[in-house]
Design an enzyme around this catalytic site. Structure first.
Site, PDB file in Angstrom:
ATOM      1  N   ALA A  20       4.539   4.084   2.972  1.00  0.00           N
ATOM      2  CA  ALA A  20       3.986   2.868   2.368  1.00  0.00           C
ATOM      3  C   ALA A  20       4.110   1.731   3.377  1.00  0.00           C
ATOM      4  O   ALA A  20       4.743   1.893   4.428  1.00  0.00           O
ATOM      5  CB  ALA A  20       4.756   2.517   1.098  1.00  0.00           C
ATOM      6  N   LYS A  21       3.519   0.618   3.076  1.00  0.00           N
ATOM      7  CA  LYS A  21       3.713  -0.585   3.888  1.00  0.00           C
ATOM      8  C   LYS A  21       3.396  -1.791   3.041  1.00  0.00           C
ATOM      9  O   LYS A  21       2.555  -1.714   2.136  1.00  0.00           O
ATOM     10  CB  LYS A  21       2.790  -0.561   5.112  1.00  0.00           C
ATOM     11  CG  LYS A  21       3.247  -1.452   6.240  1.00  0.00           C
ATOM     12  CD  LYS A  21       4.328  -0.779   7.054  1.00  0.00           C
ATOM     13  CE  LYS A  21       4.877  -1.675   8.137  1.00  0.00           C
ATOM     14  NZ  LYS A  21       5.748  -0.929   9.056  1.00  0.00           N
ATOM     15  N   GLY A  22       4.064  -2.897   3.325  1.00  0.00           N
ATOM     16  CA  GLY A  22       3.786  -4.138   2.617  1.00  0.00           C
ATOM     17  C   GLY A  22       3.435  -5.231   3.596  1.00  0.00           C
ATOM     18  O   GLY A  22       3.812  -5.175   4.770  1.00  0.00           O
TER      19      GLY A  22
ATOM     20  N   VAL B  79       0.851  -1.180   0.000  1.00  0.00           N
ATOM     21  CA  VAL B  79       0.000   0.000   0.000  1.00  0.00           C
ATOM     22  C   VAL B  79       0.892   1.236   0.000  1.00  0.00           C
ATOM     23  O   VAL B  79       1.766   1.385   0.857  1.00  0.00           O
ATOM     24  CB  VAL B  79      -0.942   0.025   1.232  1.00  0.00           C
ATOM     25  CG1 VAL B  79      -1.731   1.333   1.279  1.00  0.00           C
ATOM     26  CG2 VAL B  79      -1.902  -1.158   1.197  1.00  0.00           C
TER      27      VAL B  79
ATOM     28  N   ASP C  68      10.145  -5.332   8.682  1.00  0.00           N
ATOM     29  CA  ASP C  68       9.137  -5.109   9.725  1.00  0.00           C
ATOM     30  C   ASP C  68       8.965  -6.453  10.440  1.00  0.00           C
ATOM     31  O   ASP C  68       9.876  -7.278  10.404  1.00  0.00           O
ATOM     32  CB  ASP C  68       7.830  -4.596   9.088  1.00  0.00           C
ATOM     33  CG  ASP C  68       6.831  -4.109  10.127  1.00  0.00           C
ATOM     34  OD1 ASP C  68       7.129  -3.143  10.829  1.00  0.00           O
ATOM     35  OD2 ASP C  68       5.748  -4.706  10.259  1.00  0.00           O
TER      36      ASP C  68
END
Ligand code: NAD
Length: 417
Positions: free
Chosen positions: A106-108, A61, A147
């Site tokens: 962002a992040k995945g 995202v 993360d």
């Protein structure tokens, strides 16, 4: 940041709404910030070790990149949801803005259970995921990082896959890499270093002398154990620490090195010589000057916040304090340094890693730490001053400052096409 049952993205949007009211955010900008700029949903067929194919669901995202390339970690967990990834991408945007580094957020996430996967299965998931999002990431587009349950090895696989696709080596496409591949000195303890710089600055504001002050730390992993080291360096006595097995206390202080050695040997801090075991909930309620939550989200809640006696809370963990607890702590005049500021040391050194890679340089740990110190101190000051300007707690001040910076960038860019 969220209570257990609530939808994290709804919470992130509620924070945006209350900040919008506070800073009188332009309604058009608010409208643009209601949705992430891009959501990638990818299906990852992976050959497992026993030969059968399993399909994994992955997301990336990209919430906002008005201030610079998207930036954010990748999480591997069975409980990853799209709403969680959207919320984390939003918070990354505010976090990068709060420390004034030129990144968006962002992040995945990949829905998988890394604890029950072999290393080669994790490698194949990582490489397939990278291949599926390769057109949308890169040093000037979106720079992933580790993360939950991803680490420097995961970043090495992403770097290799991305570079194979491009046909040349692109170390600046990820951060949190091993040092041998262009990772930065100082990255491993940067989150704790930033968190304790914030605690130190908060103590200055409250005129709490640090020599002889006391602290308690919840969680003794990367962030917690390094926080103990840096508190000890400042002359603070860490009297209690905990991990998932339990909590320990010593009124004379727990030596950070001995505690870590014990944890590494025995798998827990519990049982350290010279310490007594206490109830884990009691750790949060001890009569200490500084409390560092460095474990999970939602540990300070409406149930225990009124018993917190610490003068300063510096949030190493993401989302350790619920909104209800925040109100109680505010009433009791506890200075809470919010997660988006207190744990931004990690992303700040990620940024410094990217700058080194882009310039084909490798800095010493002293050079990295000096820049981290400067960025954290000025971010703390800016958040503290913003909270005073609006007469709100520091969490709201940090959100006001960071969202205003993002909004200003969005307005200057305009809309095209
Ligand atoms: P970690 O896995 O290294 O350590 C987590 C620690 O918490 C472990 O010691 C574990 O035993 C302990 N723990 C788990 N459940 C507990 C409980 N109920 N009570 C007490 N302790 C418990 O993780 P980390 O990297 O240190 O991250 C800790 C927190 O900091 C997380 O919220 C993470 O999102 C946040 N954070 C970390 C970084 C980083 O760079 N490491 C950056 C930003 C935010």
């Amino acid at each position: 940041m969220s209570s257990k049952e609530s939808n994290p993205y709804e919470n992130a949007m509620k924070q945006l709404e209350s900040t919008a009211r506070l800073i009188k955010l332009d309604p058009d900008v608010h409208e643009m910030l209601r949705n992430p700029k891009r959501i990638l949903s990818v299906s990852l067929p992976v050959k497992m070790d026993d030969g059968h194919v399993k399909n994994f669901q992955g997301y990336r995202v990209q919430y906002n990149d008005a201030r610079g390339p998207f930036k954010g970690g990748i999480r591997y967990h069975p409980k990853v949801t799209l709403d969680e990834v959207k919320a984390l991408a939003t918070w990354m945007t505010w976090k990068c803005s709060v420390v004034d580094i030129p990144y968006g957020g962002a992040k995945g996430g990949v829905i998988c259970d890394p604890k029950n996967m072999s290393n080669s299965e994790k490698e194949r998931v990582t490489r397939r995921y990278t291949a599926m999002i390769a057109d949308f990431i890169g040093p000037y587009r979106d720079v992933p990082a580790p993360d939950v349950y991803t680490d420097s090895q995961t970043m090495a696989w992403i770097l290799d896959t991305y570079s194979q696709i491009k046909g040349y080596q692109v170390p600046e496409c990820v951060t949190g890499k091993p040092i041998a591949l262009g990772g930065s000195e100082g990255r491993n303890n940067s989150t704790a270093r930033g968190c304790i710089i914030c605690a130190r600055e908060a103590a200055k504001q409250l005129k709490v002398p640090l020599k002889g002050a006391t602290a308690a730390i919840q969680g003794y992993g990367n962030a917690g154990s390094w926080s103990a080291v840096f508190l000890q360096e400042l002359g603070v006595k860490v009297v209690a620490v905990s991990d998932s097995q339990g909590a320990i206390y010593s009124k004379n202080g727990l030596d950070s090195a001995k505690t870590l050695k014990h944890k590494e040997e025995k798998g827990s801090v519990v049982g350290l010589g010279g310490s007594e075991q206490i109830e884990p909930e009691k750790l949060l309620e001890l009569d200490v000057d500084i409390l560092v939550p460095a474990a999970l989200e939602n540990s300070i809640t409406a149930d225990n916040a009124r018993n917190v006696k610490a003068k300063i809370i510096s949030e190493a963990a993401n989302g350790p304090t619920t909104p209800e607890a925040d109100s109680i702590l505010e009433r009791n005049k506890v200075l809470v340094v919010p997660d988006i500021l207190a744990n931004a040391g990690g992303v700040t050194v990620s940024y410094l890693e990217w700058v080194q890679n882009l310039n084909r340089q490798h800095w010493t740990e002293e050079q990295v730490n000096a820049q981290l110190e400067q960025k954290m101190v000025s971010a703390f000051k800016a958040c503290y001053e913003t909270s005073k300007k609006y007469s709100v707690p520091m969490r709201s001040g940090a959100l006001a400052l960071s969202i205003k910076r993002v909004a200003d960038a969005i307005k200057l860019l305009g809309i095209w096409p």
